[in-house]
Scaffold this motif. Structure first.
Motif, PDB file in Angstrom:
ATOM      1  N   ILE A 119       0.856  -1.189   0.000  1.00 13.63           N
ATOM      2  CA  ILE A 119       0.000   0.000   0.000  1.00 13.63           C
ATOM      3  C   ILE A 119       0.893   1.240   0.000  1.00 13.63           C
ATOM      4  N   THR A 120       0.936   1.920  -1.150  1.00  8.81           N
ATOM      5  CA  THR A 120       1.823   3.072  -1.326  1.00  8.81           C
ATOM      6  C   THR A 120       1.018   4.345  -1.567  1.00  8.81           C
ATOM      7  N   PRO A 121       1.608   5.514  -1.249  1.00 10.44           N
ATOM      8  CA  PRO A 121       0.859   6.783  -1.352  1.00 10.44           C
ATOM      9  C   PRO A 121       0.399   7.130  -2.764  1.00 10.44           C
ATOM     10  N   ASP A 122       1.019   6.509  -3.792  1.00  9.09           N
ATOM     11  CA  ASP A 122       0.668   6.876  -5.164  1.00  9.09           C
ATOM     12  C   ASP A 122      -0.538   6.099  -5.717  1.00  9.09           C
ATOM     13  N   LEU A 123      -1.165   5.244  -4.880  1.00 12.45           N
ATOM     14  CA  LEU A 123      -2.342   4.498  -5.342  1.00 12.45           C
ATOM     15  C   LEU A 123      -3.531   5.441  -5.521  1.00 12.45           C
ATOM     16  N   ASP A 124      -4.202   5.333  -6.668  1.00 11.84           N
ATOM     17  CA  ASP A 124      -5.401   6.147  -6.918  1.00 11.84           C
ATOM     18  C   ASP A 124      -6.636   5.563  -6.247  1.00 11.84           C
ATOM     19  N   ALA A 125      -6.637   4.255  -6.020  1.00 13.61           N
ATOM     20  CA  ALA A 125      -7.790   3.604  -5.394  1.00 13.61           C
ATOM     21  C   ALA A 125      -7.373   2.285  -4.780  1.00 13.61           C
ATOM     22  N   VAL A 126      -7.994   1.965  -3.649  1.00 13.78           N
ATOM     23  CA  VAL A 126      -7.882   0.649  -3.025  1.00 13.78           C
ATOM     24  C   VAL A 126      -9.286   0.055  -3.023  1.00 13.78           C
ATOM     25  N   ILE A 127      -9.428  -1.141  -3.588  1.00 12.07           N
ATOM     26  CA  ILE A 127     -10.741  -1.789  -3.676  1.00 12.07           C
ATOM     27  C   ILE A 127     -10.760  -2.955  -2.700  1.00 12.07           C
ATOM     28  N   LEU A 128     -11.728  -2.916  -1.805  1.00 15.29           N
ATOM     29  CA  LEU A 128     -11.788  -3.844  -0.678  1.00 15.29           C
ATOM     30  C   LEU A 128     -12.837  -4.918  -0.921  1.00 15.29           C
ATOM     31  N   GLY A 129     -12.413  -6.188  -0.922  1.00 13.22           N
ATOM     32  CA  GLY A 129     -13.334  -7.302  -1.122  1.00 13.22           C
ATOM     33  C   GLY A 129     -14.015  -7.728   0.155  1.00 13.22           C
ATOM     34  N   MET A 130     -15.109  -8.487   0.015  1.00 12.72           N
ATOM     35  CA  MET A 130     -15.880  -8.958   1.166  1.00 12.72           C
ATOM     36  C   MET A 130     -15.063  -9.871   2.067  1.00 12.72           C
TER      37      MET A 130
END
Length: 454
Positions: free
Chosen positions: A60-71
């Motif tokens: 998990i790095t600061p340049d990520l535009d989105a983190v998508i979280l699964g169930m």
């Protein structure tokens, strides 16, 4: 380049979205603590299979535009904790689908039953008519390489289910899609582990209707009195289009459907499928497709995987496999099989597999659902009960809840197989209903049951 990271990338639809975004040109990474087939091979082929299994906050790095979280991911997931600390944009699956489709015409197909098939029918017709569209559907469909596709198409067609969006967003998935065109197929209580009462379950559909913007289109099954009343109460701000059973007839096991002056023979059957088809036709009308074009296209629709799927057949017997598990789905599938072949004996087997169906209190919702069968059986795996930490079920209780004293109950696959092998299938159809596998039943061998094959 847009950079997206998936926490719990191995999920059945999560990995499909990941692949779709990779194809769109995004930089995609992901993680999971277990990845099974077919997700494993699919991700590997797309070049985005995680190098190592497990969670790693360094991903998990600061340049990520989105983190998508699964169930599958929990609130204490170390990658989620890092994403929150970095104040990254965190989305559930449906929230991200909405972000990717803000500028599209969004079609959402919701309801307790028929979502997958109705969505699949719309997709099939749009494809046959040469229209560009994106999609999200919960089954493998003939003619579509994947179950999620995100491109620059002007329309997206989504199966919109009422299950919670993620571990940190407990609202139902379909509350996040905000469709301009919506379908509601009916309301029948399900998911009791999430919605412990019918009223709580029904309220999720009320919220969905209330959230739709004024003037948008709601296509709804007016033969469902609960749904019709809810739409009347909550949907006055919408363009409401009711649908019901279309004109049709059945001859020699083939259903012919009529819309206006146009008609066609179908490759699928059953009252529930005809209702789904009417809803699909109305959606396609809203997207500019005429009834004649719709009927030409729908004639070649063979159904979604495991939805009254033909396993084997000859002149004397047809064997079907169906995903039906919730009471309303079992009832619809049973009635379809009975009505399509009224002169044949019907043997039906239902596997209790979901949390709801294995709950002794919920079992009463199945009262009468298997009555159309001449011979009815229920199968459940004791292993499934152990995994869900639920008490054993007494055969007598199951028979009482279904309202059939002659109901056969099996919990060992070998005994079910012996029962199936002992029956005569002359002028007899076999229907197997489950969202599971009957503890590993070999469906490929069922063809041996056909008369003349033994």
């Amino acid at each position: 380049m847009t950079k997206v990271h998936f926490i719990a990338i191995g999920g059945s639809v999560m990995h499909q979205l990941a692949i779709a975004l990779k194809h769109k040109g995004y930089a995609v990474t992901g993680s999971d603590d277990e990845i099974f087939e077919p997700a494993l091979s699919n991700l590997q082929q797309a070049g985005i299979l995680p190098a190592a299994i497990g969670w790693d906050p360094d991903r998990i790095t600061p340049d990520l535009d989105a983190v998508i979280l699964g169930m599958h991911a929990r609130e204490d997931n170390p990658e989620l904790i890092r994403a929150r600390a970095l104040q990254l944009k965190i989305y559930s699956f449906p929230e991200y689908i909405y972000q990717e489709s803000r500028d599209k015409v969004r079609v959402a197909v919701g309801g307790s039953h028929g979502k997958t098939t109705t969505t699949a029918m719309i997709m099939h017709v749009l494809q046959q008519c040469g229209q560009e569209f994106d999609y999200l559907v919960g089954a493998r469909l003939e003619g579509f390489a994947q179950s999620v596709n995100i491109t620059s198409a002007p329309v997206i067609v989504c199966e919109a289910d009422e299950y919670p969006a993620s571990a940190i967003e407990r609202k139902p998935k379909f509350h996040f899609l905000h469709p301009q065109i919506a379908v509601l197929t009916g309301i029948a209580w399900d998911h009791i582990n999430v919605f412990p009462t019918y009223d709580i379950y029904k309220e999720q559909f009320a919220i969905f209707i209330r959230q739709m913007a004024a003037g948008h289109v709601l296509i709804y099954n007016s033969t469902d009195p609960e749904l019709a009343g809810l739409v009347e109460q909550e949907g006055q701000h919408l363009k409401r289009i009711p649908y019901q059973m279309p004109v049709h007839e059945i001859h020699n096991g083939i259903t012919r459907i009529h819309f206006g002056d146009a008609a066609t023979d179908l490759a699928v059957f059953g009252g529930h499928n005809l209702l789904n088809m009417h809803a699909a036709r109305l959606v396609c009308n809203e997207l500019g497709i005429s009834d004649v074009k719709f009927l030409t296209a729908i004639a070649t629709f063979k159904g979604a995987a495991k939805r009254l799927e033909l396993v084997a057949s000859n002149a004397h017997c047809v064997i079907y496999r169906d995903f039906a598990h919730a009471p309303s789905k079992v009832k619809a599938t049973m009635e379809a099989a009975r009505q399509q072949y009224p002169d044949r004996k019907l043997i039906a087997v239902l596997e209790l597999h979901t949390y709801s169906s294995l709950n002794a209190d919920f079992l009463e919702q199945y009262q009468g659902t298997m009555d159309p069968a001449d011979m009815a059986a229920v199968f459940y795996s004791k292993h499934a009960l152990e995994i869900k930490r639920m008490p054993d079920l007494a055969p007598g209780l199951i028979a009482q809840r279904f309202g059939r004293e002659d109901l056969l109950v099996f919990h060992e696959r070998e005994k079910l197989e012996a029962f199936l092998a002992a029956q005569s299938y002359q002028d007899t159809n076999l229907l197997l209903m489950s969202s599971g596998t009957y503890d590993g039943l070999d469906f490929g061998k069922l063809e041996q049951l056909l008369p003349g094959q033994q």
